[in-house]
Structure formats: structure tokens, C-alpha cells
Scaffold this motif. Sequence first.
Motif, PDB file in Angstrom:
ATOM      1  N   PRO A 133      -6.182  -0.207 -45.323  1.00  0.00           N
ATOM      2  CA  PRO A 133      -6.721   0.607 -44.349  1.00  0.00           C
ATOM      3  C   PRO A 133      -7.429   1.526 -45.277  1.00  0.00           C
ATOM      4  O   PRO A 133      -7.049   1.717 -46.225  1.00  0.00           O
ATOM      5  CB  PRO A 133      -6.451   1.268 -43.079  1.00  0.00           C
ATOM      6  CG  PRO A 133      -4.495   1.456 -44.049  1.00  0.00           C
ATOM      7  CD  PRO A 133      -4.286   0.448 -44.038  1.00  0.00           C
ATOM      8  N   GLN A 149     -12.870   2.822 -40.611  1.00  0.00           N
ATOM      9  CA  GLN A 149     -11.577   1.883 -40.496  1.00  0.00           C
ATOM     10  C   GLN A 149     -11.760   1.192 -38.434  1.00  0.00           C
ATOM     11  O   GLN A 149     -10.848   1.909 -37.741  1.00  0.00           O
ATOM     12  CB  GLN A 149      -9.957   2.636 -40.464  1.00  0.00           C
ATOM     13  CG  GLN A 149      -9.055   1.409 -39.798  1.00  0.00           C
ATOM     14  CD  GLN A 149      -7.583   1.816 -39.992  1.00  0.00           C
ATOM     15  OE1 GLN A 149      -7.049   3.433 -40.563  1.00  0.00           O
ATOM     16  NE2 GLN A 149      -6.667   1.134 -40.164  1.00  0.00           N
ATOM     17  N   ALA A 202     -11.305   3.810 -36.319  1.00  0.00           N
ATOM     18  CA  ALA A 202      -9.734   3.725 -36.003  1.00  0.00           C
ATOM     19  C   ALA A 202      -9.232   4.576 -34.905  1.00  0.00           C
ATOM     20  O   ALA A 202      -8.425   4.406 -34.663  1.00  0.00           O
ATOM     21  CB  ALA A 202      -9.245   4.531 -36.917  1.00  0.00           C
TER      22      ALA A 202
END
Length: 438
Positions: free
Chosen positions: A153, A13, A17
Motif C-alpha cells: 500500500p 490508498q 484508506a
Amino acid sequence: MPFSSPGPRAVRQTAGAFGAVALFALCAAPAVAADGPATGLALGTIAPFDKVKPGSELPLSPTFTNTGTAALDKVWLSYSLTRGLGRAALPSNCLSYTVGSADEEPGHTQLVCEFDQPVQTGVVYAPERPLTLKALDRALYEHVQVTVDSSAPVPDDGAAAPVHGTAAALKLVERPDEKTPPAGAASSADIAVNAVNSADFQVGGAQLKGKAGDTVTLRVKFANAGPAWVLPQPGQRAAHVLVTLPEGTSAVRTDTLCTNTGAESYACGTGAPWVNEHESRTYTFKVKLDKAVPGARGYVELGSEARPFDHVKKNDTARITLAVSGGTDTTGGGSTGDGGSKGGGDSTGGTGSTTSTGGTGTGTGTDGGTTTTGGTTGTTSTAGTTGDLTTGGSDSTGGNLAATGAGPALPLAGAAAVAVVVGAGVVVAARRRGGRED
């Protein structure tokens, strides 16, 4: 309302992320233009948390606005927490999962909350009550990345199975008194969480003993006695260790994490940019005892990185003593109590442990617990408690290793040392591909 879980897809992600650069954006205001007009979502200002005490709770209630041209059916708020942070009760429309460390990124905890309700344009929204985070015992330099998105997500590579919350579900409420975010505001922001805590970095020395011409094994140690783990700024490393061999000896083989800095001096990495609480590493050298030199001794010491969190200085340096029989001198140089030390008197190692029992923090963050090896010689372990370091083991041809005390730090030649440490970091990064457990 049910949570639409994305499933165990191995997709990163937003480039991980919690990438190493985004991890440290020490800004209270949101960044600029991190999200395009396709989502039309922008976060409001989120203030950092400072002077946080371990064990305390941190209420987090981000605001956001739909800056697009049409209403959205649902939105997701995500929170990435560094491993010094946990959370309290999790609402039932949220889930939590952990992601292990990989490459130069430490492990983290991901919280994702789904809000299945319309979000109108130009209106400021926030969860009806704060999401409560908690500073764990190991907290020091922590970060929370907050993201609002119009699509669910997906878990990062290496993510554990998600766990759904059981507390009362959260819903969004309008906040008419809040200002809308400025034009171009981002949908993601990093919030610094600085805790009032300490970490004790320490080193342990050894004694080289044998006959002239012998090749013996030298093992010296580095450890973080905690209680905090240390996460440095991006592009930096929390620590490195300097090893200087005694006069009259030469390295036949060096630890794979160590780089020669000139003569018989070495700069050694710690295996990752960060250092976990109760983590230790042993550096192993094969050393030839070339000749007996009266009073000869070397040193093990912490590098030049700033350590405002480390208030115990007496264990920042330790000795390597030499006792050689044969050759021109049969008396050796194993004494650690004479005036040949670099400054003041000796301090002796204590009874620290280097076995693995994991960290003491609680919550959803991952604790240290696995043992890794540094190439063919260096080793890392974690321990529940760590005191002053001691060394042990025996050499390969009959010499013994013994604990020695600490002394003042050895000066380091500036320009040469910087180049060496950078080089050591490259070696460590290459060796760590494939992941490293916290």
C-alpha cells in the motif's frame, strides 16, 4: 527482513484508506466482494471489541486465505486506526505513519506489515502473534480497518514520514483449524471498538449591555471537556449549537457557521462532523440593542443529537441576558436569578480554559493542537483541561460580555430545525476543504 517502503508518494490508498463511509461498517464478518480475483485474498471473520476500558490492550490477529490459483511471494497486512487507538511495540517488519484530517475524514494512524514468505492457495494464515493495539484515554467510538493485499500500500495524501518498528519481526503461520473464508469474502473489513468512556459537551452564555440603538458584540461558546473525542455515524454530526437572542435585539451580523432558523434563532455547526477532546469554539455575532425589554433573555444550548456519552446535563444550556439603558425602560434585563428562566434555577459557569495544549492520549494517533478560525468570526481551540464555560471580552461600542449560568434546554421546532442543521453542515463542509488538523 527489510520492509519495502513505497516512499512518500501522494497517492490515496483505496479512496483515502479510511473514508468516511467505510469508517463505520459495524460488522463483525467481512464485507462482500471488496477485492476482485486479481489478488485472490480474503479475510476471515474478525469480532468487534465492546466495553473496552481506556488504557486496555486489544490483541488483533486476523486470518486470511489465498483464494487465487497461484501462490503469492509476499503479502501485506494493513491496519487503519481512528485517533482514539494507539499500538504497543511494533514489529521490525512493520511501519507506522499518521495521516492528518481532510474534508470530512478525521486523521488516523496507519500500520503496515510486510510478510516476505510464500502464501499457498487454500491455506488459512495468520501472524504468529497478535498485533497489540491500545485504547487511549480519548477512546470512545473507534474503528480499525484491516486489509490484506498482494502489493504494498502507498501512503495517503498528507501522510507523515513512516517509522519502522523495532520489536521482533512477525512471520505468518498456518492455521489449519480455522475455517476458510466464504466465497466472495473481502480483503478488507472494519472492526468496531466501543470504549466505556464519556465526553462532556457544554455551552457558555453572555450578557448584552449598552444603550438603546447600540450595536454590540456577542460571543457564546461550545466546548467538549472530554476526556473522549466523539466520532459520529457516517452522514451525521456529533453536535450543533442553538443560539436564541433576547427579545428587543436583532442580529446585524452572524457567525459564518450559524444559520437563521426563524426570528432571532440560529443553528451553529462545530466545524467538522466529529468533536475532538478539549476542543472549543466561540460563535461571534454583532447584535443591535433595539430597545429595553424588562427581563429579556436569550439562550445558548446544545442541539438535538443523542449524547449517551454525556452525563453532565447542567451545562447543556446557558443564558444570554440583556441590560439596555435609554428608551422606554432604563432598568434593563440583566438579572439571571429571577423566575424568568426556562425551568429551574441557575447554574453559573466555572473556570474552564479555552487555550490550546493538545489532547492527553498517547500512542501514534495525532493529538489536537492547532487553532483554526471559523470563517471570519467563529474560532476553534483546544485545551488540556476544560471545565464549565465562561465568556469574556467586550462589545464593539462599549458593552461588556459576562458569564451566565445554565438552564433547561429550549424546545426546537422539529421539521424546520432538521432542514437548518443539514444546511449548516453543507456550509461547514465547503469551508473545510484543504484539511483540518486534529
